[in-house]
Design a protein around this motif. Structure first.
Motif, PDB file in Angstrom:
ATOM      1  N   HIS A   1      48.379  41.363  37.507  1.00  0.00           N
ATOM      2  CA  HIS A   1      48.886  40.116  38.071  1.00  0.00           C
ATOM      3  C   HIS A   1      47.708  39.275  38.544  1.00  0.00           C
ATOM      4  O   HIS A   1      46.787  39.800  39.174  1.00  0.00           O
ATOM      5  N   GLU A   2      47.768  38.002  38.242  1.00  0.00           N
ATOM      6  CA  GLU A   2      46.730  37.075  38.703  1.00  0.00           C
ATOM      7  C   GLU A   2      46.953  36.812  40.190  1.00  0.00           C
ATOM      8  O   GLU A   2      48.031  36.380  40.596  1.00  0.00           O
ATOM      9  N   VAL A   3      45.950  37.112  41.004  1.00  0.00           N
ATOM     10  CA  VAL A   3      46.005  36.858  42.443  1.00  0.00           C
ATOM     11  C   VAL A   3      44.929  35.840  42.762  1.00  0.00           C
ATOM     12  O   VAL A   3      43.743  36.066  42.493  1.00  0.00           O
ATOM     13  N   SER A   4      45.354  34.734  43.319  1.00  0.00           N
ATOM     14  CA  SER A   4      44.428  33.681  43.726  1.00  0.00           C
ATOM     15  C   SER A   4      44.687  33.382  45.195  1.00  0.00           C
ATOM     16  O   SER A   4      45.834  33.152  45.593  1.00  0.00           O
ATOM     17  N   LEU A   5      43.649  33.424  45.990  1.00  0.00           N
ATOM     18  CA  LEU A   5      43.769  33.102  47.408  1.00  0.00           C
ATOM     19  C   LEU A   5      42.447  32.569  47.912  1.00  0.00           C
ATOM     20  O   LEU A   5      41.429  32.644  47.227  1.00  0.00           O
ATOM     21  N   THR A   6      42.485  31.988  49.073  1.00  0.00           N
ATOM     22  CA  THR A   6      41.272  31.454  49.679  1.00  0.00           C
ATOM     23  C   THR A   6      40.687  32.517  50.595  1.00  0.00           C
ATOM     24  O   THR A   6      41.360  32.988  51.510  1.00  0.00           O
TER      25      THR A   6
ATOM     26  N   LEU B   1      45.784  47.285  46.965  1.00  0.00           N
ATOM     27  CA  LEU B   1      45.753  46.945  48.384  1.00  0.00           C
ATOM     28  C   LEU B   1      44.782  45.791  48.620  1.00  0.00           C
ATOM     29  O   LEU B   1      43.779  45.658  47.915  1.00  0.00           O
ATOM     30  N   LEU B   2      45.079  44.994  49.625  1.00  0.00           N
ATOM     31  CA  LEU B   2      44.201  43.873  49.958  1.00  0.00           C
ATOM     32  C   LEU B   2      42.798  44.376  50.283  1.00  0.00           C
ATOM     33  O   LEU B   2      41.807  43.757  49.877  1.00  0.00           O
TER      34      LEU B   2
ATOM     35  N   ALA C   1      47.737  43.015  47.712  1.00  0.00           N
ATOM     36  CA  ALA C   1      47.065  41.756  47.403  1.00  0.00           C
ATOM     37  C   ALA C   1      48.030  40.733  46.806  1.00  0.00           C
ATOM     38  O   ALA C   1      47.949  39.545  47.129  1.00  0.00           O
ATOM     39  N   VAL C   2      48.950  41.175  45.965  1.00  0.00           N
ATOM     40  CA  VAL C   2      49.873  40.226  45.320  1.00  0.00           C
ATOM     41  C   VAL C   2      50.787  39.537  46.329  1.00  0.00           C
ATOM     42  O   VAL C   2      51.277  38.450  46.064  1.00  0.00           O
TER      43      VAL C   2
END
Length: 166
Positions: free
Chosen positions: A6-11, A26-27, A68-69
């Motif tokens: 899965h693509e995970v994008s975050l700042t 996991l994050l 993370a997702v």
């Protein structure tokens, strides 16, 4: 066939970061292994010790208990993001160094993130509020006295400098 990614994008620390990861990543592992931000430590892997604490949209969370997702699109601040843009340590970081509030340093990133949020929400905590505020983070080395002193000192430094704690 392998596990779906899965693509995970975050700042993260003010920078948009992304990676393709399994749904159960996991994050803490996302930050450490996928993004190379090794300041977040993993201790107990059960959410008890607080070593893995990061700020999620400003609130302290256990990154070892967070997928993370589930935080895609949100903002994460790790210990690497607490210093100012010029690399100047935050009042919390300065106070921890000044008050000798660490020994081995393994728990320190989690404490720094926790205390940053604590002082944002309560810029003038008394000792009872400090002890309660850090009660979710474990330290095996210090005995906590200097950590409590450092939180009080960080509040003073923030007031003296007219700056936030992050």
């Amino acid at each position: 066939m392998g596990e779906a990614l899965h693509e995970v994008s975050l700042t993260v620390n003010g920078v948009v970061r992304q990676a393709r990861v399994p749904a159960r990543r996991l994050l803490s592992d996302f930050l450490r292994h996928d993004l190379g931000l090794t300041g977040t430590h993993v201790g107990c892997e059960h959410g008890v010790c607080g070593c893995c604490t990061v700020l999620l949209d400003g609130a302290p969370v256990r990154s070892c208990l967070t997928f993370a997702v589930t935080v895609a699109g949100q903002e994460i601040t790790t210990v690497e993001g607490l210093a100012g843009p010029d690399g100047e340590p935050s009042p919390v970081q300065r106070a921890f160094a000044e008050c000798h509030a660490l020994q081995c340093g393994f728990c320190t990133p989690g404490f720094l993130c926790t205390v940053t949020a604590l002082l944002r929400d309560n810029p003038e905590p008394d000792e009872l509020h400090i002890v309660e505020g850090i009660s979710g983070n474990l330290c095996r080395c210090t005995g906590y006295q200097n950590i409590v002193k450092a939180v009080g000192r960080a509040a003073e430094l923030a007031r003296e400098g007219g700056e936030g704690t992050a």
